[in-house]
Design a protein around this motif. Sequence first.
Motif, PDB file in Angstrom:
ATOM      1  N   ASP A  23       0.838  -1.205   0.000  1.00 33.96           N
ATOM      2  CA  ASP A  23       0.000   0.000   0.000  1.00 33.96           C
ATOM      3  C   ASP A  23       0.875   1.257   0.000  1.00 33.96           C
ATOM      4  OD1 ASP A  23      -1.813   2.064   0.557  1.00 33.96           O
ATOM      5  OD2 ASP A  23      -3.098   0.746   1.750  1.00 33.96           O
ATOM      6  N   PRO A  24       0.767   2.122  -1.049  1.00 33.02           N
ATOM      7  CA  PRO A  24       1.650   3.297  -1.115  1.00 33.02           C
ATOM      8  C   PRO A  24       1.187   4.471  -0.243  1.00 33.02           C
ATOM      9  CG  PRO A  24       0.238   3.218  -3.040  1.00 33.02           C
ATOM     10  CD  PRO A  24      -0.147   2.037  -2.191  1.00 33.02           C
ATOM     11  N   LYS A  25      -0.015   4.376   0.363  1.00 30.16           N
ATOM     12  CA  LYS A  25      -0.536   5.540   1.103  1.00 30.16           C
ATOM     13  C   LYS A  25       0.359   5.883   2.296  1.00 30.16           C
ATOM     14  CE  LYS A  25      -5.428   4.726   0.169  1.00 30.16           C
ATOM     15  NZ  LYS A  25      -5.374   3.261   0.063  1.00 30.16           N
ATOM     16  N   PRO A  26       0.529   7.200   2.541  1.00 30.22           N
ATOM     17  CA  PRO A  26       1.307   7.579   3.722  1.00 30.22           C
ATOM     18  C   PRO A  26       0.474   7.342   4.985  1.00 30.22           C
ATOM     19  CG  PRO A  26       0.445   9.539   2.639  1.00 30.22           C
ATOM     20  CD  PRO A  26       0.009   8.369   1.800  1.00 30.22           C
ATOM     21  N   ASN A  27       1.095   7.315   6.124  1.00 28.67           N
ATOM     22  CA  ASN A  27       0.400   7.159   7.418  1.00 28.67           C
ATOM     23  C   ASN A  27      -0.412   5.871   7.526  1.00 28.67           C
ATOM     24  OD1 ASN A  27       1.298   9.679   8.154  1.00 28.67           O
ATOM     25  ND2 ASN A  27      -0.507  10.692   7.283  1.00 28.67           N
ATOM     26  N   GLY A 383       1.101   7.910  18.867  1.00 29.31           N
ATOM     27  CA  GLY A 383       1.254   8.611  17.589  1.00 29.31           C
ATOM     28  C   GLY A 383       0.174   8.282  16.568  1.00 29.31           C
ATOM     29  N   ASN A 384      -0.330   7.021  16.575  1.00 28.56           N
ATOM     30  CA  ASN A 384      -1.328   6.687  15.533  1.00 28.56           C
ATOM     31  C   ASN A 384      -2.764   6.689  16.071  1.00 28.56           C
ATOM     32  OD1 ASN A 384      -1.728   4.119  16.742  1.00 28.56           O
ATOM     33  ND2 ASN A 384      -0.293   3.104  15.357  1.00 28.56           N
ATOM     34  N   MET A 385      -2.930   6.960  17.380  1.00 25.71           N
ATOM     35  CA  MET A 385      -4.247   6.812  18.007  1.00 25.71           C
ATOM     36  C   MET A 385      -5.300   7.784  17.453  1.00 25.71           C
ATOM     37  SD  MET A 385      -5.670   4.789  20.098  1.00 25.71           S
ATOM     38  CE  MET A 385      -4.579   4.079  21.308  1.00 25.71           C
ATOM     39  N   ASP A 386      -4.923   9.046  17.303  1.00 35.73           N
ATOM     40  CA  ASP A 386      -5.891  10.044  16.827  1.00 35.73           C
ATOM     41  C   ASP A 386      -6.419   9.680  15.449  1.00 35.73           C
ATOM     42  OD1 ASP A 386      -6.505  11.938  18.675  1.00 35.73           O
ATOM     43  OD2 ASP A 386      -4.630  13.046  18.381  1.00 35.73           O
ATOM     44  N   ARG A 387      -5.475   9.389  14.541  1.00 33.83           N
ATOM     45  CA  ARG A 387      -5.850   9.061  13.168  1.00 33.83           C
ATOM     46  C   ARG A 387      -6.735   7.818  13.125  1.00 33.83           C
ATOM     47  NH1 ARG A 387      -5.056   8.020   7.880  1.00 33.83           N
ATOM     48  NH2 ARG A 387      -3.981   6.052   7.740  1.00 33.83           N
ATOM     49  N   LEU A 388      -6.369   6.828  13.932  1.00 36.49           N
ATOM     50  CA  LEU A 388      -7.145   5.582  13.982  1.00 36.49           C
ATOM     51  C   LEU A 388      -8.577   5.861  14.453  1.00 36.49           C
ATOM     52  CD1 LEU A 388      -7.383   2.447  14.080  1.00 36.49           C
ATOM     53  CD2 LEU A 388      -6.558   2.579  16.433  1.00 36.49           C
ATOM     54  N   CYS A 389      -8.716   6.603  15.540  1.00 40.48           N
ATOM     55  CA  CYS A 389     -10.055   6.807  16.119  1.00 40.48           C
ATOM     56  C   CYS A 389     -10.900   7.719  15.235  1.00 40.48           C
ATOM     57  CB  CYS A 389      -9.936   7.354  17.545  1.00 40.48           C
ATOM     58  SG  CYS A 389      -9.193   6.123  18.654  1.00 40.48           S
TER      59      CYS A 389
END
Length: 396
Positions: A23-27, A383-389
């Motif tokens: 998967d090339p997507k960032p983040n 670090g990834n929690m905000d984006r995930l939720c």
Amino acid sequence: MFEQLEMAPPDAILGLTEAFKKDPKPNKINLGVGVYKDAQGGTPVLECVKQAEQRLLEDEKSKSYLPIPGAPEYGIEVRTLLFGAAHELVAGGAAVTAHTPGGTGALRVAADFIKRCNPAARVWLSDPTWENHAAVFNAAGIETKAYPYYDQSGKRLAFDAMTDALSRVPEGDVVLLHACCHNPSGMDLDAEQWREVARLAGQRHFLPLVDFAYQGLAEGLEEDAAGVRALYRAGFEMVVCSSFSKNFGLYNERVGALTIVGGDATAAEKAFSHIKRCIRTNYSNPPAHGGQIVLTVLRNPELRGLWAREVAAMRDRINGMRALFVKTLKAKGIKEDFSFITRQRGMFSFSGLSREQVALLRDEYAIYIVGSGRINVAGMTEGNMDRLCEAIASVL
Ligand code: LMR
């Protein structure tokens, strides 16, 4: 021969990692496979493992073959972890242990052994269970059946339905139980429930097969063995498949163990002769390095103490992520009550997300979780929690 083949489906868990890598997507975030990540998102080698490897590098005298079931000392250490240092099974006798390539290797050897002992035996799996369980037993020619385990709508164990099903399992069949950190639900039996399952095993004469892949990651190294210890009664048979992938972080070393408890020493010895045939015709004898690391750590009091602290640190971080996950989902305005996630144990959270929601998370947000809605909490970081939720809030 090959041209006429149809493509086989990708693996439900490891196939996700392959897709994630492409998967090339960032983040992008991989919460599929059960691999522990630290606060920085890495999967480091444990310090006790580094130190054990240093010693091995200096002390190792030969790369000659191990015996078919691995080194006997390894078996003693595995049984100490399972039953406690003072237990009658540690020295051997009614229990025998083979060093296997990972927990999956242990399950496959167990499956071949069961097929050899009782070709008509069926294996009962919890509903739900690890995505690969049925496939491993089916590959050995064994039919699998399901018993209820988790009530998805109530977000709790379906214990009455489970015992009702187990009380009708025919004699000679095998019941697979997760020792702790049930995969995927994260919901475990308590002490009294284990005693009830042990009672049913004795009454119905089914063979308990315990999958023990997460020792130390639920409540503690000793506490997590409560189920195995409750199931043990002299004169009864049991099979335990251990994995050291997670609690030693030795994923790619493929190190695990198969322990058979026989009715007595003679029965165990006979069983072991057949286990050895299953291993010899499969992979001949185990790869040494991972097992030697585990043995070195467990036999050295200083390294063993360090290991126990490192396991506790992994467990505490995962529980911290559970709490932060629930809090952040709430902060993102999600009305549904996700507090059940803090009652689950181990690496996984059975989120209740549907297959459609899981697909949306992958396609729109490059967030990878298993199709059943199982999320690897051990892969979450601050670090990834905000984006995930935020992503979860948008697909609910
Ligand atoms: C998992 O369930 O993610 C792990 O046990 C890894 C695997 O082999 O599937």
